[in-house]
Design an enzyme around this catalytic site. Structure first.
Site, PDB file in Angstrom:
ATOM      1  N   GLY A  25     -27.913  29.088  30.894  1.00 20.40           N
ATOM      2  CA  GLY A  25     -27.959  28.819  29.457  1.00 20.40           C
ATOM      3  C   GLY A  25     -26.658  28.212  28.966  1.00 20.40           C
ATOM      4  O   GLY A  25     -25.721  27.980  29.741  1.00 20.40           O
ATOM      5  N   GLY A  26     -26.603  27.978  27.673  1.00 20.88           N
ATOM      6  CA  GLY A  26     -25.413  27.372  27.103  1.00 20.88           C
ATOM      7  C   GLY A  26     -24.205  28.282  27.117  1.00 20.88           C
ATOM      8  O   GLY A  26     -23.061  27.821  27.192  1.00 20.88           O
ATOM      9  N   ASP A  55     -35.016  23.712  19.217  1.00 28.02           N
ATOM     10  CA  ASP A  55     -34.533  23.353  20.557  1.00 28.02           C
ATOM     11  C   ASP A  55     -35.666  23.408  21.570  1.00 28.02           C
ATOM     12  O   ASP A  55     -35.489  23.897  22.688  1.00 28.02           O
ATOM     13  CB  ASP A  55     -33.395  24.295  20.967  1.00 28.02           C
ATOM     14  CG  ASP A  55     -32.589  23.749  22.154  1.00 28.02           C
ATOM     15  OD1 ASP A  55     -32.604  22.524  22.363  1.00 28.02           O
ATOM     16  OD2 ASP A  55     -31.971  24.562  22.875  1.00 28.02           O
ATOM     17  N   GLY A  84     -24.146  31.281  29.210  1.00 26.19           N
ATOM     18  CA  GLY A  84     -24.180  32.196  30.335  1.00 26.19           C
ATOM     19  C   GLY A  84     -25.401  31.980  31.208  1.00 26.19           C
ATOM     20  O   GLY A  84     -26.145  31.002  31.040  1.00 26.19           O
ATOM     21  N   CYS A  85     -25.614  32.903  32.151  1.00 27.44           N
ATOM     22  CA  CYS A  85     -26.697  32.781  33.123  1.00 27.44           C
ATOM     23  C   CYS A  85     -27.841  33.740  32.809  1.00 27.44           C
ATOM     24  O   CYS A  85     -27.675  34.716  32.083  1.00 27.44           O
ATOM     25  CB  CYS A  85     -26.161  33.068  34.528  1.00 27.44           C
ATOM     26  SG  CYS A  85     -24.886  31.895  35.081  1.00 27.44           S
TER      27      CYS A  85
END
Length: 429
Positions: free
Chosen positions: A152-153, A268, A155-156
């Site tokens: 993700g933007g 988004d 983190g994971c």
């Protein structure tokens, strides 16, 4: 109010005293006053009957004047008190009305209005579990890199397995900025209120000083982006399966736009935020940037989204509507149709937009079959292919007013999906 009651009490005593004096003057048993007056005024002679009638008239006039004055004063003071209370605290009046026995009708109307406004009961969801860090750490194997299933933007995303053998996805958000914290709070708040078969389910959340965590249901097939643009290059997605994914995504968007109160704009939508279950059921995820219609304002809403999916009017003028999501859906539809990424690099310094490249060919029936994803080429009814292409062209129109509502797109997709996959298409065998 106490002063007012005290005033009325004293006024009542004064009036009583006045009436007592008046009545004592007309009572024959107190005649010495009249007798003495007659003694000192020998020239004036009054009969007892005439004297009594005169005293009764005086008493009647006094009663009328005192009663009228008292009524006027009471009404004036009461009106003044009501106006003062309303001006001072409207809520306190409502509360006092609710406590009184005469407010049953008011309470009934309030309950009736609350029932009428709850026209979307699925918007209110049950309790969301709060996890502790140690439980999440154990379920993800200490957040091992081998358990990473997405990026993700902030983190994971990790695959997790809890003690009761429940599998889930845990998104770890590094609290490196206020923006990361806002997106975490926004996503948890929205997902805790909505529930739909084509919206990712929120299982819980956790928050630490340096990190925040969101726990979702696990979608075994990963994202649509992985399936289309990953190692398999869309080989597992047939034409009908792609139409089912498009239909599921449209249903999720329609729920956000038409059945949530207030409506929600995802902001988004993209193939990496469309997750696929074991039977390729599609669910919309990642609500960090989502906003409720009427709650956001142009001045405090930062321009966000992913290049290639952002609608032109939002990118250039900051105008955000539900038609912005429709544009992004049109780009996803083109990905399903053509198997291409929304933005492709021609050279290190030059990129090509899928919409710009495809638009001239989508409306040409002789060229359209040649640009379809080779995996599904010649596997569909050409009439259906033309319909989907026309739908995609409408969704990505530069002018928002020319784009259809997501409800119209949904109704157009239903006849193209086989009945066993959730549509109404009857396949001939």
């Amino acid at each position: 109010m106490k002063k007012f009651l005290r005033f009325l009490f004293l006024f009542n005593i004064s009036v009583t005293q006045f009436l007592t004096v008046s009545s004592s003057a007309s009572n024959p048993s107190i005649a010495p006053v009249s007798t003495s007056m007659a003694t000192f005024s020998p020239g004036i002679k009054m009969g007892s009957g005439e004297e009594h009638r005169l005293e009764h008239k005086k008493l009647l006039i006094g009663l009328i004047i005192s009663s009228s004055s008292l009524g006027v004063i009471i009404l004036f003071c009461l009106g003044f008190w009501v106006c003062y209370r309303r001006k001072k605290s409207p809520n306190s009046i409502k509360n006092s009305d609710a406590e009184s026995g005469n407010s049953s009708f008011t309470m009934f109307m309030r309950r009736l209005s609350s029932i009428q406004t709850q026209r979307r009961p699925s918007f209110n969801k049950a309790y969301v579990q709060c996890f502790d860090f140690k439980t999440l750490e154990k379920a993800t194997g200490g957040f091992k890199e081998s358990n990473v299933i997405g990026q993700g933007g902030f983190g994971c995303v990790y695959k997790a397995c809890f003690d009761n053998n429940t599998k889930a996805a845990v998104k770890k958000i590094e609290n490196v900025s206020q923006e990361a914290k806002r997106e975490f709070q926004n996503e948890v708040e929205l997902l805790s209120k909505i529930e739909h078969s084509n919206i990712i389910s929120l299982l819980g959340s956790a928050s630490e000083i340096n990190s925040s965590f969101i726990v979702y249901e696990l979608m075994e097939k990963g994202s649509l982006d992985d399936q289309l643009h990953g190692p398999s290059c869309g080989s597992a997605l047939t034409w009908h399966m792609r139409m089912k994914i498009a239909l599921d995504t449209a249903r999720g968007l329609e729920y956000l736009h038409e059945h949530c109160d207030p409506p929600i704009i995802h902001r988004d939508l993209k193939s990496s935020n469309i997750l696929l279950g074991s039977s390729f059921c599609a669910k919309i995820s990642d609500f960090g940037l989502a906003v409720s219609v009427g709650v956001h304002g142009k001045n405090n809403l930062k321009l966000s989204g992913t290049l290639g999916y952002v609608a032109p009017e939002y990118l250039l003028d900051g105008k955000l509507t539900d038609k912005s999501d429709v544009y992004a859906f049109g780009v996803v539809l083109l990905e399903l149709l053509l198997g291409r990424r929304p933005v492709e690099k021609l050279t290190p310094s030059q990129c090509q937009s899928l919409v710009t490249w495809a638009m001239p060919q989508l409306t040409d029936r002789s060229k359209l079959p040649n640009i379809v994803d080779p995996v599904i080429k010649d596997t569909m009814d050409l009439k259906h292919l033309y319909q989907v292409a026309a739908m995609a062209v409408l969704c990505v129109q530069p002018e928002p007013s020319y784009r259809p509502l997501i409800t119209d797109v949904l109704h157009s997709l239903v006849p193209l999906v086989p009945a066993e996959l959730g549509g109404t298409l009857r396949l001939t065998r």
